[in-house]
Design a protein around this motif. Structure first.
Motif, PDB file in Angstrom:
ATOM      1  N   UNK A 231       0.708  -1.362  -0.038  1.00  0.00           N
ATOM      2  CA  UNK A 231       0.219  -0.004   0.110  1.00  0.00           C
ATOM      3  C   UNK A 231       0.889   1.143   0.012  1.00  0.00           C
ATOM      4  N   UNK A 232       0.274   2.371  -0.554  1.00  0.00           N
ATOM      5  CA  UNK A 232      -0.905   2.416  -1.409  1.00  0.00           C
ATOM      6  C   UNK A 232      -1.099   2.167  -2.488  1.00  0.00           C
ATOM      7  N   UNK A 233      -2.215   1.417  -3.007  1.00  0.00           N
ATOM      8  CA  UNK A 233      -2.401   1.001  -4.392  1.00  0.00           C
ATOM      9  C   UNK A 233      -2.791   1.926  -5.303  1.00  0.00           C
ATOM     10  N   UNK A 234      -2.283   2.281  -6.273  1.00  0.00           N
ATOM     11  CA  UNK A 234      -2.790   3.321  -7.252  1.00  0.00           C
ATOM     12  C   UNK A 234      -3.071   2.172  -8.634  1.00  0.00           C
ATOM     13  N   UNK A 235      -2.493   1.163  -8.939  1.00  0.00           N
ATOM     14  CA  UNK A 235      -2.655   0.554  -9.833  1.00  0.00           C
ATOM     15  C   UNK A 235      -3.347  -0.844  -9.655  1.00  0.00           C
ATOM     16  N   UNK A 236      -4.776  -0.746 -10.171  1.00  0.00           N
ATOM     17  CA  UNK A 236      -5.600  -1.635  -9.637  1.00  0.00           C
ATOM     18  C   UNK A 236      -5.719  -2.950 -10.628  1.00  0.00           C
ATOM     19  N   UNK A 237      -4.967  -2.904 -11.619  1.00  0.00           N
ATOM     20  CA  UNK A 237      -4.765  -4.042 -12.552  1.00  0.00           C
ATOM     21  C   UNK A 237      -4.547  -5.261 -12.078  1.00  0.00           C
ATOM     22  N   UNK A 238      -3.635  -5.389 -11.332  1.00  0.00           N
ATOM     23  CA  UNK A 238      -3.204  -6.874 -10.837  1.00  0.00           C
ATOM     24  C   UNK A 238      -4.107  -7.526  -9.874  1.00  0.00           C
ATOM     25  N   UNK A 239      -5.353  -6.570  -9.529  1.00  0.00           N
ATOM     26  CA  UNK A 239      -6.288  -7.113  -8.615  1.00  0.00           C
ATOM     27  C   UNK A 239      -7.627  -7.190  -9.495  1.00  0.00           C
ATOM     28  N   UNK A 240      -7.529  -7.035 -10.670  1.00  0.00           N
ATOM     29  CA  UNK A 240      -8.620  -7.192 -11.815  1.00  0.00           C
ATOM     30  C   UNK A 240      -9.736  -6.120 -11.411  1.00  0.00           C
ATOM     31  N   UNK A 241      -9.237  -5.062 -11.188  1.00  0.00           N
ATOM     32  CA  UNK A 241     -10.369  -4.238 -10.671  1.00  0.00           C
ATOM     33  C   UNK A 241     -10.254  -3.027 -11.480  1.00  0.00           C
ATOM     34  N   UNK A 242     -11.204  -2.030 -11.765  1.00  0.00           N
ATOM     35  CA  UNK A 242     -11.397  -0.766 -12.378  1.00  0.00           C
ATOM     36  C   UNK A 242     -12.341  -0.033 -11.527  1.00  0.00           C
ATOM     37  N   UNK A 243     -12.029   1.078 -10.882  1.00  0.00           N
ATOM     38  CA  UNK A 243     -12.719   1.808  -9.818  1.00  0.00           C
ATOM     39  C   UNK A 243     -13.110   3.033 -10.396  1.00  0.00           C
ATOM     40  N   UNK A 244     -14.389   3.486 -10.427  1.00  0.00           N
ATOM     41  CA  UNK A 244     -14.795   4.753 -11.123  1.00  0.00           C
ATOM     42  C   UNK A 244     -15.593   5.351  -9.767  1.00  0.00           C
ATOM     43  N   UNK A 245     -15.422   6.828  -9.638  1.00  0.00           N
ATOM     44  CA  UNK A 245     -16.232   7.550  -8.765  1.00  0.00           C
ATOM     45  C   UNK A 245     -16.697   8.984  -9.394  1.00  0.00           C
TER      46      UNK A 245
END
Length: 297
Positions: A231-245
């Protein structure tokens, strides 16, 4: 000159013969059946089919008129209305009457579609203007950190929104969080967050608002890599996540509370495209009985 007069006389005789042919009686069911049978004696197979098509089209006309003017046609059955429309008409007059309705109905549908397109275009402009205002409460930073909750460490979502507008933000605010699988594009989780800032709190232009909350449980369960995460995580690709807000509600003293419309520009574009395709198809129609197929004969 003599041949010209002969042709003219022949044309007039043909018109008169057509106009004076058998007519349909609409005074009653039995008289209708009798007069129709008499008319059909002089018709070939194609003409008989066209007559049947015309009668069905006129029935549609009756249904439409009763729907549009219920008071005017109160107490009248569809059959009664059709009888009134065709009473005393010859075969050619019935065909023309039906085709006139087809053309008028086509033109009305085109006009209605064009009116709806105009309305949608205006709504699209309004919607885009509202979305642009709300988008001024802009997500400028997103990351995942680790924090404790109930004495247990877990991933937390950190969001930073910046007021990029020229106005102070105050009062009610809200934003949506949406999390997707990067591989499949499927939405994993979604949640709305918001609240009301105190009357004495103002988020001035270029100031930031920070939100720190547990990562949505569905996103946590989506991968088992959290224990080894750095942490902190700024690249979510390894976690198979795309986060939008994105913001869905803001408040300014000048305009009050502004909420994001449910429809976006893409919705209006899709609807307008459908209507344009509908108009194109309608313009291809000539409004003749030949374009109709007789079914359930």
């Amino acid at each position: 000159m003599k041949n010209t007069y002969s042709l003219l006389i022949l044309f007039v005789i043909t018109i008169l013969f057509s106009a004076c042919g058998p007519t349909i009686s609409g005074t009653g069911e039995q008289s209708f059946k009798t007069s129709k049978a008499k008319m059909e004696e002089k018709l070939d197979k194609t003409e008989k089919e066209d007559l049947e098509k015309a009668l069905r089209v006129i029935m549609l006309k009756a249904m439409k008129e009763k729907w549009n003017s219920p008071e005017k046609n109160e107490g009248k059955t569809f059959d009664k209305m059709v009888m009134e429309m065709i009473d005393g008409k010859t075969y050619s007059a019935i065909i023309s009457y039906a085709e006139d309705f087809l053309k008028a109905d086509r033109d009305e549908k085109i006009k209605n579609a064009e009116t709806e397109i105009d309305s949608l275009q205006k709504e699209k402009i309004k919607t885009e203007a509202i979305i642009k205002k709300i988008a001024a409460f802009k997500l400028t930073k997103i990351s995942i950190s680790e924090d404790e909750s109930f004495d247990e460490k877990q991933p937390y979502l950190d969001l930073v929104f910046t007021n990029t507008s020229a106005y102070n933000l105050t009062g009610e605010y809200m934003f949506n969080i949406e999390i997707f699988s990067k591989k499949t594009g499927q939405r994993i989780a979604a949640q709305g967050q918001g609240g009301t800032w105190n009357d004495d709190y103002v988020l001035k232009p270029n100031e930031t608002f920070e939100d720190h909350q547990p990562l949505l449980s569905e996103a946590v369960a989506h991968t088992n890599l959290w224990k080894t995460a750095e942490y902190p995580i700024i690249d979510f690709s390894p976690y198979d996540l795309v986060i939008k807000a994105y913001a869905t509600k803001i408040t300014t003293k000048k305009e009050g509370t502004i909420e994001r419309p449910k429809a976006n520009a893409a919705y209006f574009d899709t609807e307008i495209k459908k209507l344009n395709e509908e108009i194109a198809a309608l313009k291809e129609q000539k409004g003749t009985l030949n374009e109709l197929e007789l079914t359930n004969k």
